[in-house]
Design an enzyme around this catalytic site. Sequence first.
Site, PDB file in Angstrom:
ATOM      1  N   TYR A   1       0.852  -1.208   0.000  1.00 11.85           N
ATOM      2  CA  TYR A   1       0.000   0.000   0.000  1.00 11.85           C
ATOM      3  C   TYR A   1       0.882   1.250   0.000  1.00 11.85           C
ATOM      4  O   TYR A   1       1.701   1.443   0.901  1.00 11.85           O
ATOM      5  CB  TYR A   1      -0.904  -0.022   1.232  1.00 11.85           C
ATOM      6  CG  TYR A   1      -2.098   0.901   1.164  1.00 11.85           C
ATOM      7  CD1 TYR A   1      -3.331   0.427   0.704  1.00 11.85           C
ATOM      8  CD2 TYR A   1      -2.032   2.220   1.589  1.00 11.85           C
ATOM      9  CE1 TYR A   1      -4.450   1.252   0.667  1.00 11.85           C
ATOM     10  CE2 TYR A   1      -3.145   3.053   1.548  1.00 11.85           C
ATOM     11  CZ  TYR A   1      -4.352   2.562   1.086  1.00 11.85           C
ATOM     12  OH  TYR A   1      -5.458   3.377   1.060  1.00 11.85           O
TER      13      TYR A   1
ATOM     14  N   TYR B   1      -5.701   5.676  -7.036  1.00 11.96           N
ATOM     15  CA  TYR B   1      -5.958   5.521  -5.610  1.00 11.96           C
ATOM     16  C   TYR B   1      -7.398   5.049  -5.440  1.00 11.96           C
ATOM     17  O   TYR B   1      -8.339   5.842  -5.449  1.00 11.96           O
ATOM     18  CB  TYR B   1      -5.745   6.862  -4.897  1.00 11.96           C
ATOM     19  CG  TYR B   1      -6.115   6.867  -3.430  1.00 11.96           C
ATOM     20  CD1 TYR B   1      -5.324   6.191  -2.490  1.00 11.96           C
ATOM     21  CD2 TYR B   1      -7.235   7.547  -2.969  1.00 11.96           C
ATOM     22  CE1 TYR B   1      -5.651   6.203  -1.139  1.00 11.96           C
ATOM     23  CE2 TYR B   1      -7.568   7.569  -1.617  1.00 11.96           C
ATOM     24  CZ  TYR B   1      -6.770   6.890  -0.715  1.00 11.96           C
ATOM     25  OH  TYR B   1      -7.098   6.904   0.619  1.00 11.96           O
TER      26      TYR B   1
END
Lengths: 390, 307
Positions: free
Chosen positions: A294, A344
């Site tokens: 991430y 995102y």
Amino acid sequence: MSSLSGRTAVAGIGATEFSKESGRSELQLAAEAVFAALDDAGLSPSDVDGMVTYTQDSNDEIAVAREVGIGDLSFFSRVHYGGGAACGTVLHAAMAVATGAAEVVVCYRAFNERSGRRFGQPNARLSGEPSSQGLEMSWHVPYGLITPAAWVAMFARRYMHQYGVTSEDFGRVAVAMRRHASTNPAAWFYGRPITLAEHQASKWIVDPLHLLDCCQESDGAVALVVTAAERARDLRRSPAVIAAAAQGSGSGQMMMTSYYRDDMSGLPEMGVVGRKLWEKSGLSPSEIQTAIIYDHFTPFVLNQLEELGFCGHGEAKDFIQNGGIEIDGHLPVNPHGGQLGEAYIHGMNGIAEAVRQIRGTAVNQVAGVQNVLVTAGTGVPTSGLILSQG
Amino acid sequence: MTELRDHLMALADKAVAAGDGPRHPAPHPVNAIMTSHWTEAMGDRNPAYTGQDAVAPPAMIQVWSMEGLSRDPAKEFRRAMDDVFDALDQSGYTGVVATNCEHTYHRYLSMGEELTSSTRMLDMVGPKRTALGEGYFVTWNVTWFSGDEPVAEMMFRLLKFQPLRPVEKVKREPYPLTPAVNGDTRFFWDGVRQGELRIQKCGACGELRHPPGPVCPSCRSAERTHIVAGGTGTVYSYVVHHHPAVPGRETPFVVAVVELPEGVRMVGNIVQYPIEDVYVGMPVRVTYQEMDDELTLPMWVPIQEAV
């Protein structure tokens, strides 16, 4: 008690395009992604009996079900803590399938995070209510410590101080992600790699973070279909078997501001996730061919590599040297370009990339992929996943 | 109104007509000790004011005729213009603000010179409307003598005014980044309003804790007290916020995690210091800033290290 490992699989993935302005509602994005995931799996809406999303998703499960034509639901659940929910949705789905609470569970995340409410903008209401989280935020927001970049930068400065890490080390992560995105047509930064010099020259957002240390803001949706591994083997696609899935929260945990722990230079919640993943899967870091780490902000990629045991504490800066996490490095990280490069979508697009890497269908395919490790949002209670061939 | 003005003007004319008042002796001769204190306070290092042939700084002239704090009423002297001031006070012109002061020095004064001073009222003008309220400007002159020789003069003017009725306090623009407060955290915010940096202390086991909470994680006690922190700390980590704009704040600004010697950490802003000079490990002390009528925030300023 029987283990979850190997009993369930991701059988389908679907997504909308990733953009800065989708031009349609978040509910429509969710419905489109769910349709795409079901089509990918070769299942129909009537096969779905479970749904999982993030607490932050604005589309209720029942609303998505109505749009898509999903009928009876026997399981629905939501996972908390922002992007930390990503792999948690798969854990919840897998547990539901393994226990018989549901047979086919759809996980989804859909938002207009760029054209709608932007997480990167200050929101004074964060500390508005005396809920436990509102009170927590109240020790930070009044001082203007109010954006995700600022919360992460505070950890990053301490990490730099403690281990001699530099802004250029963070820059190497950005360069790797943009390199990967540059050859991924689905990525916002397709065809637009960057140099370390460009990273260094990009403006300060919150010192020590430059603009190019920060992920983009995107509109889009991603959905996954989770079902029994056995059933998945009979479906259209080769399954991405869930070897392990875990959530993690550490001692003294807060939402983005765990500054009060003895040590501020790590992400112990990701350590919790890592230990669970290795224990449940029986795998070790050397058996992971590519990892989806991430990457909302570059510094936490380094912390995660350490917490997951790919290297020791303070050693990530060496681990990423010389293209270590680039597509031809010793651990290719985010071959799709991550959230810095592709989009995102709160970590959900990373899970889809992990499935493609297992299937062997990724645009930037890593050779000989057997196992992929995926992580979720960091700085918050988080989650992780190992997907395997099978 | 005109009557009052006429009355005040008559008193003023009388005081002006009285001319130079009697010469009052200064309480102390021009001396080195007073000079030394004065130059130190002013940061004046002119070598002419020290040593064998020291002279007194001319700007000190008023000091020599000052009475000191504990005046002896028996020794108090009345000047002709004091009748004017009394009348102004009685008529509601109670406010006072000095507006002009001009010194003229005829020569330097040497140590040991004994001075006298005499006051002469020059004029009174008014009533005038001013931002402070309606008032009269009163001007007078003081001359200082050494023996019979005038050595310095001062023209002084002040405004005696009727203070406007106190206006409703203007509410400040509310600061947009307010904390949520409940019974578990109110003691902290009450503290900063009173200039106290409070740390929660368990009433049973004594453990300190920040941020605070309702139950002691060490001993489960819900009995809570607090201590007042010493107010110092060191920067444990910090950021400089540049983008995006933050409501109620001017960018760039610094936010730090400060480690207190009491053993807890707190987040706050580093203020009154060049941003580029902030560093991890920098010693700081607390200060307080009123953000609006309701909220006070603790802030941190560097403790300047000895040069």
